[in-house]
Design a protein around this motif. Sequence first.
Motif, PDB file in Angstrom:
ATOM      1  N   GLN A  74       3.120  -4.616 -10.099  1.00 37.58           N
ATOM      2  CA  GLN A  74       3.599  -4.908  -8.747  1.00 37.58           C
ATOM      3  C   GLN A  74       2.463  -5.159  -7.766  1.00 37.58           C
ATOM      4  O   GLN A  74       2.701  -5.447  -6.600  1.00 37.58           O
ATOM      5  CB  GLN A  74       4.493  -3.769  -8.254  1.00 37.58           C
ATOM      6  CG  GLN A  74       5.730  -3.590  -9.114  1.00 37.58           C
ATOM      7  CD  GLN A  74       6.612  -2.455  -8.622  1.00 37.58           C
ATOM      8  OE1 GLN A  74       6.615  -2.112  -7.443  1.00 37.58           O
ATOM      9  NE2 GLN A  74       7.372  -1.870  -9.527  1.00 37.58           N
ATOM     10  N   GLY A  75       1.220  -5.012  -8.213  1.00 35.02           N
ATOM     11  CA  GLY A  75       0.066  -5.297  -7.358  1.00 35.02           C
ATOM     12  C   GLY A  75      -0.134  -4.332  -6.209  1.00 35.02           C
ATOM     13  O   GLY A  75      -0.735  -4.676  -5.195  1.00 35.02           O
ATOM     14  N   CYS A  76       0.334  -3.101  -6.358  1.00 34.73           N
ATOM     15  CA  CYS A  76       0.217  -2.107  -5.289  1.00 34.73           C
ATOM     16  C   CYS A  76      -1.166  -1.463  -5.274  1.00 34.73           C
ATOM     17  O   CYS A  76      -1.863  -1.428  -6.283  1.00 34.73           O
ATOM     18  CB  CYS A  76       1.264  -1.012  -5.472  1.00 34.73           C
ATOM     19  SG  CYS A  76       2.962  -1.590  -5.327  1.00 34.73           S
ATOM     20  N   GLU A  77      -1.540  -0.962  -4.115  1.00 35.33           N
ATOM     21  CA  GLU A  77      -2.727  -0.125  -3.946  1.00 35.33           C
ATOM     22  C   GLU A  77      -2.225   1.281  -3.644  1.00 35.33           C
ATOM     23  O   GLU A  77      -1.346   1.457  -2.805  1.00 35.33           O
ATOM     24  CB  GLU A  77      -3.584  -0.630  -2.783  1.00 35.33           C
ATOM     25  CG  GLU A  77      -4.155  -2.017  -3.015  1.00 35.33           C
ATOM     26  CD  GLU A  77      -4.880  -2.554  -1.797  1.00 35.33           C
ATOM     27  OE1 GLU A  77      -4.743  -1.987  -0.682  1.00 35.33           O
ATOM     28  OE2 GLU A  77      -5.564  -3.568  -1.940  1.00 35.33           O
ATOM     29  N   VAL A  78      -2.788   2.276  -4.316  1.00 30.80           N
ATOM     30  CA  VAL A  78      -2.310   3.657  -4.188  1.00 30.80           C
ATOM     31  C   VAL A  78      -3.417   4.520  -3.584  1.00 30.80           C
ATOM     32  O   VAL A  78      -4.559   4.488  -4.056  1.00 30.80           O
ATOM     33  CB  VAL A  78      -1.868   4.213  -5.563  1.00 30.80           C
ATOM     34  CG1 VAL A  78      -1.369   5.636  -5.429  1.00 30.80           C
ATOM     35  CG2 VAL A  78      -0.801   3.309  -6.178  1.00 30.80           C
ATOM     36  N   TYR A  79      -3.059   5.290  -2.557  1.00 35.06           N
ATOM     37  CA  TYR A  79      -4.041   6.075  -1.809  1.00 35.06           C
ATOM     38  C   TYR A  79      -3.615   7.536  -1.662  1.00 35.06           C
ATOM     39  O   TYR A  79      -2.435   7.856  -1.679  1.00 35.06           O
ATOM     40  CB  TYR A  79      -4.228   5.493  -0.405  1.00 35.06           C
ATOM     41  CG  TYR A  79      -4.810   4.122  -0.421  1.00 35.06           C
ATOM     42  CD1 TYR A  79      -6.189   3.938  -0.528  1.00 35.06           C
ATOM     43  CD2 TYR A  79      -3.996   3.002  -0.342  1.00 35.06           C
ATOM     44  CE1 TYR A  79      -6.739   2.663  -0.558  1.00 35.06           C
ATOM     45  CE2 TYR A  79      -4.541   1.723  -0.374  1.00 35.06           C
ATOM     46  CZ  TYR A  79      -5.902   1.571  -0.481  1.00 35.06           C
ATOM     47  OH  TYR A  79      -6.446   0.312  -0.521  1.00 35.06           O
ATOM     48  N   ALA A  80      -4.628   8.387  -1.455  1.00 34.35           N
ATOM     49  CA  ALA A  80      -4.417   9.796  -1.124  1.00 34.35           C
ATOM     50  C   ALA A  80      -5.098  10.068   0.215  1.00 34.35           C
ATOM     51  O   ALA A  80      -6.278   9.741   0.399  1.00 34.35           O
ATOM     52  CB  ALA A  80      -4.999  10.708  -2.201  1.00 34.35           C
ATOM     53  N   VAL A 107      -5.692   5.866  -8.199  1.00 32.34           N
ATOM     54  CA  VAL A 107      -5.564   6.269  -6.803  1.00 32.34           C
ATOM     55  C   VAL A 107      -6.955   6.259  -6.165  1.00 32.34           C
ATOM     56  O   VAL A 107      -7.950   6.518  -6.832  1.00 32.34           O
ATOM     57  CB  VAL A 107      -4.895   7.656  -6.687  1.00 32.34           C
ATOM     58  CG1 VAL A 107      -5.715   8.732  -7.360  1.00 32.34           C
ATOM     59  CG2 VAL A 107      -4.601   8.025  -5.244  1.00 32.34           C
ATOM     60  N   ALA A 108      -6.995   5.946  -4.888  1.00 31.87           N
ATOM     61  CA  ALA A 108      -8.255   5.942  -4.143  1.00 31.87           C
ATOM     62  C   ALA A 108      -8.091   6.810  -2.902  1.00 31.87           C
ATOM     63  O   ALA A 108      -6.984   6.959  -2.380  1.00 31.87           O
ATOM     64  CB  ALA A 108      -8.614   4.513  -3.726  1.00 31.87           C
ATOM     65  N   PRO A 109      -9.199   7.382  -2.417  1.00 33.63           N
ATOM     66  CA  PRO A 109      -9.096   8.127  -1.153  1.00 33.63           C
ATOM     67  C   PRO A 109      -8.839   7.147  -0.011  1.00 33.63           C
ATOM     68  O   PRO A 109      -9.506   6.105   0.075  1.00 33.63           O
ATOM     69  CB  PRO A 109     -10.457   8.809  -1.027  1.00 33.63           C
ATOM     70  CG  PRO A 109     -11.371   8.061  -1.930  1.00 33.63           C
ATOM     71  CD  PRO A 109     -10.542   7.402  -2.968  1.00 33.63           C
ATOM     72  N   ARG A 160       0.854  -1.192   0.000  1.00 36.87           N
ATOM     73  CA  ARG A 160       0.000   0.000   0.000  1.00 36.87           C
ATOM     74  C   ARG A 160       0.880   1.227   0.000  1.00 36.87           C
ATOM     75  O   ARG A 160       1.801   1.337   0.796  1.00 36.87           O
ATOM     76  CB  ARG A 160      -0.907  -0.032   1.218  1.00 36.87           C
ATOM     77  CG  ARG A 160      -1.850  -1.227   1.207  1.00 36.87           C
ATOM     78  CD  ARG A 160      -2.616  -1.340   2.486  1.00 36.87           C
ATOM     79  NE  ARG A 160      -3.244  -0.065   2.776  1.00 36.87           N
ATOM     80  CZ  ARG A 160      -4.446   0.096   3.290  1.00 36.87           C
ATOM     81  NH1 ARG A 160      -5.144  -0.942   3.603  1.00 36.87           N
ATOM     82  NH2 ARG A 160      -4.941   1.279   3.510  1.00 36.87           N
ATOM     83  N   ILE A 161       0.554   2.162  -0.892  1.00 40.12           N
ATOM     84  CA  ILE A 161       1.378   3.350  -1.078  1.00 40.12           C
ATOM     85  C   ILE A 161       0.511   4.594  -0.960  1.00 40.12           C
ATOM     86  O   ILE A 161      -0.604   4.632  -1.486  1.00 40.12           O
ATOM     87  CB  ILE A 161       2.033   3.326  -2.480  1.00 40.12           C
ATOM     88  CG1 ILE A 161       2.947   2.111  -2.602  1.00 40.12           C
ATOM     89  CG2 ILE A 161       2.793   4.619  -2.757  1.00 40.12           C
ATOM     90  CD1 ILE A 161       3.477   1.890  -3.994  1.00 40.12           C
ATOM     91  N   GLY A 162       1.018   5.605  -0.280  1.00 38.95           N
ATOM     92  CA  GLY A 162       0.354   6.899  -0.196  1.00 38.95           C
ATOM     93  C   GLY A 162       1.084   7.910  -1.060  1.00 38.95           C
ATOM     94  O   GLY A 162       2.312   7.958  -1.060  1.00 38.95           O
ATOM     95  N   ILE A 163       0.316   8.683  -1.826  1.00 41.45           N
ATOM     96  CA  ILE A 163       0.934   9.708  -2.678  1.00 41.45           C
ATOM     97  C   ILE A 163       0.871  11.070  -1.993  1.00 41.45           C
ATOM     98  O   ILE A 163       0.077  11.284  -1.080  1.00 41.45           O
ATOM     99  CB  ILE A 163       0.265   9.778  -4.065  1.00 41.45           C
ATOM    100  CG1 ILE A 163      -1.224  10.147  -3.952  1.00 41.45           C
ATOM    101  CG2 ILE A 163       0.486   8.479  -4.819  1.00 41.45           C
ATOM    102  CD1 ILE A 163      -1.884  10.464  -5.277  1.00 41.45           C
ATOM    103  N   ASP A 164       1.686  11.980  -2.488  1.00 44.42           N
ATOM    104  CA  ASP A 164       1.660  13.341  -1.955  1.00 44.42           C
ATOM    105  C   ASP A 164       0.859  14.246  -2.884  1.00 44.42           C
ATOM    106  O   ASP A 164       0.350  13.823  -3.923  1.00 44.42           O
ATOM    107  CB  ASP A 164       3.079  13.866  -1.703  1.00 44.42           C
ATOM    108  CG  ASP A 164       3.786  14.323  -2.963  1.00 44.42           C
ATOM    109  OD1 ASP A 164       3.346  13.982  -4.081  1.00 44.42           O
ATOM    110  OD2 ASP A 164       4.797  15.045  -2.836  1.00 44.42           O
ATOM    111  N   THR A 165       0.763  15.494  -2.491  1.00 44.50           N
ATOM    112  CA  THR A 165      -0.046  16.470  -3.220  1.00 44.50           C
ATOM    113  C   THR A 165       0.438  16.681  -4.646  1.00 44.50           C
ATOM    114  O   THR A 165      -0.371  16.817  -5.567  1.00 44.50           O
ATOM    115  CB  THR A 165      -0.046  17.813  -2.456  1.00 44.50           C
ATOM    116  OG1 THR A 165      -0.493  17.572  -1.116  1.00 44.50           O
ATOM    117  CG2 THR A 165      -0.953  18.828  -3.109  1.00 44.50           C
ATOM    118  N   SER A 166       1.756  16.694  -4.861  1.00 41.83           N
ATOM    119  CA  SER A 166       2.272  16.955  -6.203  1.00 41.83           C
ATOM    120  C   SER A 166       1.763  15.935  -7.218  1.00 41.83           C
ATOM    121  O   SER A 166       1.464  16.286  -8.367  1.00 41.83           O
ATOM    122  CB  SER A 166       3.809  16.998  -6.200  1.00 41.83           C
ATOM    123  OG  SER A 166       4.350  15.720  -5.908  1.00 41.83           O
TER     124      SER A 166
END
Length: 133
Positions: free
Chosen positions: A39-45, A81-83, A5-11
């Motif tokens: 890579q099967g990752c989940e990306v969140y904001a 990306v998901a919240p 699980r990965i969190g992204i930043d504002t940019s």
Amino acid sequence: MIRRRIGIDTSILVRLVAQDPEETFLQCVKSLRTLIEEQGCEVYASNQVIGETYAALQHHYGASKNDACTGLLRAFDSGLVAPLNGPAVTEALSTLGGPGLFDRLIADDYSRAGLETLTLDRKMATLSNVRRL
């Protein structure tokens, strides 16, 4: 298998919504697709990233509040990306009138931590688990 699980930043979220500059937008999309599909990752904001993006879209791109919300919803619908806080954020972005997006995100974060929110703002006090001081 545990998914990374990965969190992204504002940019990154700003680029996904504004699609500007185009080269950076396309690189973000490509990189996120690689993370998700290969890579099967989940990306969140996070709520903070969503709130900062909402403000940046208005300040730097001249987007209206409604256009900023619509752009954020479109980014979440993309599958890239998901919240982090799920449907509550989608609902906050879709709600017109009443308390603003920041108020809704603040109340959501406190509620998730098991806290009641105190405010001096009449509109914000209409949200669940929020009361006027």
